[in-house]
Design a protein around this motif. Structure first.
Motif: not given
Length: 169
Positions: A150-164
């Protein structure tokens, strides 16, 4: 046998246990016991600085993330996990990290119905490209993600959405 000699007002509408000091006491019971707390109980604990998160163990960061929803510490722990190359999968709500030869020795087996291909006798098992480790919140340990196709990496939250982000004033 007369309870009024003990100082009890049996005709009172109030409850008796709040004023009854006991059968051996001539004084009524006090509301608060008399004691003195040490001064250290009045001190505030030091505030947790976000710089401390880089020193925390991985399990502690996962605990902060899952135990403090909608808290600023949840966002900072997610940011630290991204710094450590863990990625949050939005649909499965789990944390994943790309598997390396070193990281497979820290896992406890395969998960999500996959088979454990680490049964060879070599000290560092081979890692297939695109294989991931995930943090299992039920067993509180890192496990190999068994479904390599499966292409699990396609569902990762982008890093810029994680930054405070701080609001601009």
């Amino acid at each position: 046998s007369d309870l009024t000699v003990l100082g009890l007002n049996l005709n009172s509408p109030d409850v008796l246990y709040s004023t009854f000091g006991g059968p051996f006491s001539d004084k009524p019971a006090t509301k608060e016991p008399h004691y003195q707390l040490p001064m250290c109980y009045y001190m505030q604990p030091p505030a947790l600085k976000t710089g401390h998160l880089s020193k925390f163990q991985l399990e502690t960061l996962f605990y902060i993330f899952y135990a403090l929803p909608k808290d600023v510490l949840q966002a900072y722990s997610a940011q630290e996990l991204y710094t450590r190359e863990w990625r949050y999968h939005v649909e499965s709500k789990l944390w994943f990290k790309r598997a390396t030869a070193n990281s497979t020795s820290e896992t406890t087996g395969s998960g999500n119905g996959g088979t454990n291909s680490n049964s060879s006798s070599s000290s560092s098992p081979a890692v297939a490209p695109g294989q991931f480790i995930y943090f299992d919140i039920n067993t509180w340990e890192r496990r190999m993600y068994g479904n390599v196709n499966t292409n699990i990496a396609g569902g990762f939250l982008p890093e810029e959405d994680v930054r405070v982000k701080f609001p601009s004033s």
